[in-house]
Enzyme design. Structure first.
Site, short mmCIF file in Angstrom:
data_model
loop_
_atom_site.label_atom_id
_atom_site.label_comp_id
_atom_site.label_asym_id
_atom_site.label_seq_id
_atom_site.Cartn_x
_atom_site.Cartn_y
_atom_site.Cartn_z
N CYS A 2 0.85 -1.18 0.00
CA CYS A 2 0.00 0.00 0.00
C CYS A 2 0.89 1.24 0.00
O CYS A 2 2.10 1.15 0.12
CB CYS A 2 -0.85 0.02 1.25
SG CYS A 2 -1.80 -1.49 1.50
N ARG A 27 1.41 1.55 -6.06
CA ARG A 27 1.69 0.61 -4.96
C ARG A 27 0.44 -0.19 -4.59
O ARG A 27 0.51 -1.13 -3.79
CB ARG A 27 2.17 1.37 -3.74
CG ARG A 27 3.48 2.14 -3.96
CD ARG A 27 3.82 3.03 -2.80
NE ARG A 27 4.17 2.25 -1.64
CZ ARG A 27 5.41 1.86 -1.34
NH1 ARG A 27 6.40 2.18 -2.15
NH2 ARG A 27 5.66 1.15 -0.27
N TRP A 74 -3.57 -2.02 -1.34
CA TRP A 74 -3.54 -3.32 -2.02
C TRP A 74 -3.99 -4.31 -0.96
O TRP A 74 -3.30 -4.50 0.05
CB TRP A 74 -2.13 -3.63 -2.53
CG TRP A 74 -2.06 -4.94 -3.26
CD1 TRP A 74 -2.64 -5.24 -4.46
CD2 TRP A 74 -1.38 -6.13 -2.83
NE1 TRP A 74 -2.35 -6.53 -4.82
CE2 TRP A 74 -1.58 -7.10 -3.84
CE3 TRP A 74 -0.62 -6.47 -1.72
CZ2 TRP A 74 -1.04 -8.38 -3.76
CZ3 TRP A 74 -0.08 -7.73 -1.62
CH2 TRP A 74 -0.31 -8.68 -2.64
N ASN A 98 0.89 0.45 5.93
CA ASN A 98 1.39 -0.41 4.85
C ASN A 98 2.14 -1.55 5.53
O ASN A 98 3.05 -1.31 6.31
CB ASN A 98 2.34 0.36 3.93
CG ASN A 98 3.00 -0.56 2.90
OD1 ASN A 98 2.41 -1.57 2.52
ND2 ASN A 98 4.22 -0.24 2.49
N GLY A 99 1.74 -2.79 5.25
CA GLY A 99 2.42 -3.95 5.84
C GLY A 99 1.40 -4.94 6.35
O GLY A 99 0.23 -4.93 5.97
N GLU A 478 9.82 -14.61 -18.94
CA GLU A 478 9.52 -13.18 -18.81
C GLU A 478 8.38 -12.80 -19.75
O GLU A 478 7.46 -12.07 -19.37
CB GLU A 478 10.76 -12.36 -19.09
CG GLU A 478 10.56 -10.85 -19.18
CD GLU A 478 9.99 -10.22 -17.91
OE1 GLU A 478 9.86 -10.92 -16.89
OE2 GLU A 478 9.64 -9.03 -17.97
N LYS A 482 4.84 -11.23 -18.42
CA LYS A 482 4.33 -9.94 -18.92
C LYS A 482 2.92 -10.10 -19.48
O LYS A 482 2.03 -9.31 -19.20
CB LYS A 482 5.27 -9.42 -20.02
CG LYS A 482 6.59 -8.90 -19.53
CD LYS A 482 6.52 -7.49 -19.05
CE LYS A 482 6.74 -7.22 -17.60
NZ LYS A 482 7.52 -8.02 -16.76
N GLU A 485 0.32 -10.80 -16.63
CA GLU A 485 0.03 -9.78 -15.62
C GLU A 485 -0.67 -8.56 -16.19
O GLU A 485 -1.33 -7.83 -15.45
CB GLU A 485 1.28 -9.38 -14.85
CG GLU A 485 2.34 -8.64 -15.61
CD GLU A 485 3.50 -8.23 -14.69
OE1 GLU A 485 3.30 -8.01 -13.49
OE2 GLU A 485 4.61 -8.14 -15.21
N HIS A 501 7.86 -33.75 -23.53
CA HIS A 501 7.70 -34.58 -22.30
C HIS A 501 6.39 -34.28 -21.60
O HIS A 501 6.33 -34.23 -20.38
CB HIS A 501 8.90 -34.33 -21.37
CG HIS A 501 10.21 -34.67 -21.99
ND1 HIS A 501 10.59 -35.97 -22.26
CD2 HIS A 501 11.20 -33.89 -22.46
CE1 HIS A 501 11.79 -35.95 -22.85
NE2 HIS A 501 12.18 -34.71 -22.98
N LYS A 600 2.91 -2.60 -7.50
CA LYS A 600 4.23 -2.48 -8.10
C LYS A 600 5.30 -3.20 -7.30
O LYS A 600 6.19 -3.81 -7.85
CB LYS A 600 4.61 -1.00 -8.24
CG LYS A 600 5.97 -0.77 -8.88
CD LYS A 600 6.05 -1.33 -10.27
CE LYS A 600 7.42 -1.19 -10.88
NZ LYS A 600 7.56 -1.91 -12.14
C1 AGP Z 1 7.14 -7.79 -12.95
O1 AGP Z 1 6.56 -7.25 -14.13
C2 AGP Z 1 6.17 -7.88 -11.81
N1 AGP Z 1 5.51 -6.66 -11.57
C3 AGP Z 1 6.74 -8.54 -10.57
O2 AGP Z 1 7.00 -9.88 -10.91
C4 AGP Z 1 8.05 -7.95 -10.01
O3 AGP Z 1 9.11 -8.20 -10.90
C5 AGP Z 1 8.35 -8.65 -8.69
O4 AGP Z 1 7.29 -8.36 -7.80
C6 AGP Z 1 9.68 -8.23 -8.06
O5 AGP Z 1 9.64 -6.87 -7.75
P1 AGP Z 1 11.04 -6.14 -7.37
O6 AGP Z 1 11.91 -6.23 -8.58
O7 AGP Z 1 10.66 -4.74 -7.01
O8 AGP Z 1 11.63 -6.89 -6.21
#
Ligand code: AGP
Length: 605
Positions: A2, A27, A74, A98-99, A478, A482, A485, A501, A600
């Protein structure tokens, strides 16, 4: 995670808090809220969903007051709802958090037994109920806040606001970042400096366990032992160009477009003007290392997967890879000759930070590769290596990924040179290849219109497979991440050789298969796997270079990339992986910068 904000203003606080929350919305955006004290009266407004909903609420139901706290959520405990939205209030106190409060159930039970009336499902509400009880026992706001902090277990960045107190905010950090902004007759606090940009560039970062008493003119910081302490104030200049879209439709589009310039800057930061050698912090030494541990989450983990190939190939260093949330639970064997490398864009990912804390004191060198040099992971490392990518606001990491790769490649080459695995001539030649990355990434970005057209085959897909071999296998991961998400399409990555396999049973005419295969030593084998897919009506999109496309023959859909040296292919092929996801998401109308359910940086485990 958050975002939290607090403002002791000379003017109406709500508009400033809203602006700050807009900068923190990356966030988390499940709900948002503000509380202020006006003529001694504590009051709040909250709304579900994005910040625009809170803004609308405030238009129709203004919230006056020159001191306030704000929050963008969040959801962890309790779904997105007004009742679960922060600020939480009980009696004469309101809190934003936040936490995660890990002992909230026990606290809630004992408070309920004493008659507390809970109105939410959140862990955070136990904080205000506890503080309210201490106030009712006659404590002052400072005493009540301090007594509350002593009862809490878990991670938090907190701000307290009190009825009747128009020149007081109390804040605390344990496990989640929090900074204080110094204004002219105003004082601010935020989850990061981005939130406070535009109000001040004079920033004090609280350390682990710190708490602070803020008025418009003063800041008193106390450490975890309640000893008053001084934390340095630094200048963190963040101009608006760094935190707005600069004319792009989305932050993600801006950040993809920034990659050539950022990769050039990262190269210059580590190799100087002549790019003849990689400069590292004094004491960072690869010669006395017997093993690398590389730990990260998500996209950062895939950067580590690529780097494993580089460290083993160019430096002869064995690499163990771990997803941060799994690492410490396998009881890793650690030793003084190990080097642990933690990669994190935000530098605040709780899983990665916890893994770092697990190895501290157990391994010889703790290195972090981060985009926020003032972050917790950076500050708790022996050596923090910034990637200089500038603020990354889009939830889907793009420029940070390629910048992480650029820095990790530089590290691998320097390790190879220092360990005698690379001759000076080989070292110089590989550095030349890395210096060519920005130009090749720019060429890859120029294929955007072609990529946009090609992704039309994906927009109606239910599932997508990404295939790669060798150093392109992490790129397949990757690309799948992408796509998942930001377009919400289920996507999986497989090592191309693994398809036969089992997963090949998935292949039919409805399943797009994206093959990432520059013409390299593994190309022929990958193309054989691709043909096995085509023989079963799989809909293939081959991403290769001129020679690879010529060799592959007739392929339903193909994207030609520039021909690049093998070392830098993973960096350059990140661009189509990013753009395929971006344009598919545009086709599907999903929220590119703030995809559902995501944040994020995940500062909870
Ligand atoms: C990547 O597109 C994602 N948003 C997510 O996997 C991100 O890479 C992951 O949460 C790690 O975040 P960081 O690099 O800030 O540690």
């Amino acid at each position: 995670m958050c975002g939290i904000v607090g403002i002791l203003s000379k003017h109406e606080a709500s508009p400033q808090i809203l602006d700050a929350l807009k900068r923190l919305e990356y966030r988390g955006y499940d709900s948002a809220g503000i509380a202020t004290v006006n003529h001694g009266q504590l009051d709040r407004r909250r709304a579900v969903g994005k910040l625009i909903n809170l803004s609308d609420t405030l238009v129709h139901d203004p919230l006056p007051g020159r001191v306030g706290i704000g929050h963008t959520r969040w959801a962890t405990h309790g779904g997105p709802s007004v009742a679960n939205a922060h600020p939480h209030q009980a009696g004469r106190v309101a809190v934003v958090h936040n936490g995660i409060i890990e002992n909230f159930r026990a606290l809630r039970e004992s408070l309920t037994a004493e008659g507390a009336q809970f109105t939410s499902e959140t862990d955070t509400e136990t904080i205000v109920q506890l503080t309210s009880r201490f106030l009712a026992q006659g404590m002052t706001p400072v005493q009540a806040a301090r007594a509350t902090l002593k009862q809490l277990e878990g991670a938090f960045a907190l701000a307290f606001l009190f009825d009747g107190e128009e020149d007081l905010i109390i804040c605390a950090r344990r496990g989640s970042p929090l900074c204080i902004g110094h204004g002219e007759g105003e004082m601010y606090l935020g989850s990061d400096a981005i939130a406070l940009a535009g109000m001040t560039d004079r920033i004090t970062y609280l350390e682990e366990g710190d708490w602070a008493i803020l008025t418009r003119e003063t800041v008193q910081v106390f450490d975890s032992e309640d000893q008053q302490t001084a934390r340095p104030m630094m200048r963190i200049a963040l101009d608006n160009a760094q935190i707005d879209k600069s004319g792009h439709k989305h932050f993600m589009a801006k950040e993809m477009a920034q990659q050539p310039a950022i990769l050039k800057a990262a190269m210059a930061q580590y190799t100087g003007a002549d790019a003849s050698a990689v400069a590292l912090p004094e004491g960072l030494d690869f010669t006395r290392v017997d093993r690398l541990l590389m730990v990260a989450c998500g996209t950062a983990f895939y950067a580590c997967q690529v780097a494993k190939y580089w460290f083993e190939r160019y430096a002869g260093l064995p690499v163990e890879l771990d997803i941060a949330s799994e690492f410490r639970y396998r009881d890793p064997v650690l030793g003084p000759q190990n080097m642990a490398i933690f990669v994190s864009q935000s530098g605040e990912t709780a899983d990665t930070l916890a893994a770092l804390r697990h190895v501290r004191g157990e391994v010889g060198q703790v290195v972090s590769v981060v985009n926020v040099p003032t972050s917790s992971i950076a500050r708790e490392s022996t050596f923090a290596l910034p990637i200089h990518a500038g603020p990354e606001i889009g939830v889907a990491s793009t420029k940070a990924f390629t910048a992480q790769l650029q820095v990790l490649a530089l590290l691998a080459l320097r390790a190879g040179r220092d360990r005698g695995r690379l001759t000076e001539a080989e070292y110089a030649s590989r550095l030349d290849e890395l210096r060519s990355v920005p130009g090749f990434v720019a060429l890859a970005l120029d294929r955007e219109e072609e990529i946009r057209r090609l992704t039309e085959i994906l927009s109606q897909a239910r599932d997508v497979l990404f295939l790669g071999r060798g150093v392109m296998y992490p790129l397949a991961h990757e690309g799948a991440l992408k796509l998942k998400e930001i377009s919400y399409i289920h996507a999986e990555a497989y090592a191309a050789g693994e398809l036969k396999h089992g997963p090949i049973a998935l292949i039919d005419q409805d399943l797009p298969v994206i093959v990432m295969a520059p013409y390299d030593a593994l190309f022929e084998k990958t193309i054989s796997n691709m043909q096995e897919v085509m023989a079963r009506q799989g809909r293939v999109l081959l991403i290769s270079d001129a020679k690879g496309l010529a060799e592959a023959g007739d392929v339903p859909h193909a994207l030609q990339m520039p021909t690049v040296p093998e070392l830098i292919a993973p960096i350059v092929y990140a661009v189509p992986a990013q753009m395929i996801a971006y344009h598919t998401a545009l086709h599907r109308g999903t929220d590119v910068d703030q995809p559902r359910n995501l944040a994020k940086s995940v500062t909870v485990e």
